[in-house]
Design an enzyme around this catalytic site. Sequence first.
Site, PDB file in Angstrom:
ATOM      1  N   ASP A 221      -3.444  -7.039  -7.733  1.00 60.61           N
ATOM      2  CA  ASP A 221      -4.840  -7.358  -8.050  1.00 60.61           C
ATOM      3  C   ASP A 221      -5.059  -7.040  -9.532  1.00 60.61           C
ATOM      4  O   ASP A 221      -5.731  -6.073  -9.888  1.00 60.61           O
ATOM      5  CB  ASP A 221      -5.772  -6.560  -7.147  1.00 60.61           C
ATOM      6  CG  ASP A 221      -5.553  -6.905  -5.688  1.00 60.61           C
ATOM      7  OD1 ASP A 221      -6.076  -7.926  -5.242  1.00 60.61           O
ATOM      8  OD2 ASP A 221      -4.804  -6.169  -5.004  1.00 60.61           O
TER       9      ASP A 221
ATOM     10  N   HIS B 123       0.834  -1.202   0.000  1.00 65.92           N
ATOM     11  CA  HIS B 123       0.000   0.000   0.000  1.00 65.92           C
ATOM     12  C   HIS B 123       0.878   1.265   0.000  1.00 65.92           C
ATOM     13  O   HIS B 123       0.616   2.224  -0.728  1.00 65.92           O
ATOM     14  CB  HIS B 123      -0.871   0.058   1.255  1.00 65.92           C
ATOM     15  CG  HIS B 123      -1.852  -1.068   1.395  1.00 65.92           C
ATOM     16  ND1 HIS B 123      -1.738  -2.026   2.364  1.00 65.92           N
ATOM     17  CD2 HIS B 123      -2.983  -1.365   0.697  1.00 65.92           C
ATOM     18  CE1 HIS B 123      -2.751  -2.873   2.274  1.00 65.92           C
ATOM     19  NE2 HIS B 123      -3.518  -2.508   1.258  1.00 65.92           N
TER      20      HIS B 123
HETATM   21  P1  AMP Z   1      -6.458  -3.638  -0.551  1.00 67.39           P
HETATM   22  O1  AMP Z   1      -6.303  -2.879   0.728  1.00 67.39           O
HETATM   23  O2  AMP Z   1      -6.037  -5.062  -0.463  1.00 67.39           O
HETATM   24  O3  AMP Z   1      -7.816  -3.422  -1.197  1.00 67.39           O
HETATM   25  O4  AMP Z   1      -5.406  -2.977  -1.547  1.00 67.39           O
HETATM   26  C1  AMP Z   1      -5.414  -1.611  -1.847  1.00 67.39           C
HETATM   27  C2  AMP Z   1      -4.522  -1.350  -3.022  1.00 67.39           C
HETATM   28  O5  AMP Z   1      -3.195  -1.745  -2.704  1.00 67.39           O
HETATM   29  C3  AMP Z   1      -4.947  -2.140  -4.270  1.00 67.39           C
HETATM   30  O6  AMP Z   1      -4.784  -1.318  -5.414  1.00 67.39           O
HETATM   31  C4  AMP Z   1      -3.976  -3.286  -4.266  1.00 67.39           C
HETATM   32  O7  AMP Z   1      -3.732  -3.822  -5.545  1.00 67.39           O
HETATM   33  C5  AMP Z   1      -2.727  -2.621  -3.720  1.00 67.39           C
HETATM   34  N1  AMP Z   1      -1.813  -3.621  -3.161  1.00 67.39           N
HETATM   35  C6  AMP Z   1      -2.114  -4.604  -2.263  1.00 67.39           C
HETATM   36  N2  AMP Z   1      -1.046  -5.393  -2.045  1.00 67.39           N
HETATM   37  C7  AMP Z   1      -0.037  -4.913  -2.835  1.00 67.39           C
HETATM   38  C8  AMP Z   1       1.318  -5.295  -3.077  1.00 67.39           C
HETATM   39  N3  AMP Z   1       1.881  -6.339  -2.454  1.00 67.39           N
HETATM   40  N4  AMP Z   1       2.031  -4.576  -3.957  1.00 67.39           N
HETATM   41  C9  AMP Z   1       1.483  -3.525  -4.615  1.00 67.39           C
HETATM   42  N5  AMP Z   1       0.214  -3.104  -4.426  1.00 67.39           N
HETATM   43  C10 AMP Z   1      -0.538  -3.780  -3.556  1.00 67.39           C
END
Ligand code: AMP
Length: 286
Positions: free
Chosen positions: A150, A37
Amino acid sequence: MEIIRIPRIVRETSRIHRSRGRSVGFVPTMGALHEGHLSLVRRAKAENDVVVVSVFVNPSQFGPNEDFEHYPRTVENDLALLEHVGVDTAFLPPVEAMYPEGFQTVISVGALAGRLCGAFRVGHFNGVLTVVNKLFNIVQPTRAYFGQKDFQQTVVIRRMVEDLNMDIEIIVCPTVREEDGLAMSSRNAYLGEDERRAAPVLYRTLTRAAEMIRGGDTTPEAVVRVMHEMLRSEPLVTEVQYAGVYDPGTLDSLVEFRRTTLLAIALLLGKTRLIDNMVVERVAKN
Ligand code: AMP
């Protein structure tokens, strides 16, 4: 850093920034923040005058038997991290502010939402698009940042932005990994010790598949077979939902390799669902 819970106030703040010619970078998250994030937030900071991060565990993107109730919530720690990286506004709306009584409009995407994760998480991408659309209308960003982790989500969001003529630049950032290759994810917190040790099997499989493709002289069928063999050889993997080679634009399975290939995996390790992907460019041989 301002902490705002009321959508109307975030919208008003953004409107003022935009009217003064400032760009607004936006990173939507569900919290339990980690380095993945934060990489998005840093990029947003580098490219915009103002950065807004939302932390909202969106109920409409979870299925009835999924982990909405148990999804990790670490708000205090999240706010400290966001403050530390210099975010201007943390937007933390309560569920009732996003879905007030009488709410009934949803965004739904066509065939793309049924592929890959969509086949196992029915309605998931409609939930994602509906909340992302709402967040875009509230934050009114110049640019919005998403992780390649994602991958399908980035494809359906780009589709929505194009289909609905939204004036927002979508920026996709590389997947941030642990040292052993495991893609960072809030859900990694669910893994027991043995499962955590087994989890890099996704990355190992993607890496091996990428090597096969780059090496040439192989077929999608052969690559998919090796991927399944590698994943099945890990005893803690309870279900491989999908593992294969896809067209990164349409998400269709590939029958022959083209220039760019999406390798993607979703599986259950014990009860925890993990996803990962890699995009491979095939260098043309003379
Ligand atoms: P989430 O909180 O899981 O909904 O993720 C929020 C954002 O962070 C989304 O755009 C995800 O794709 C991105 N994200 C989550 N994990 C990673 C990671 N390991 N590397 C890069 N971006 C990430």
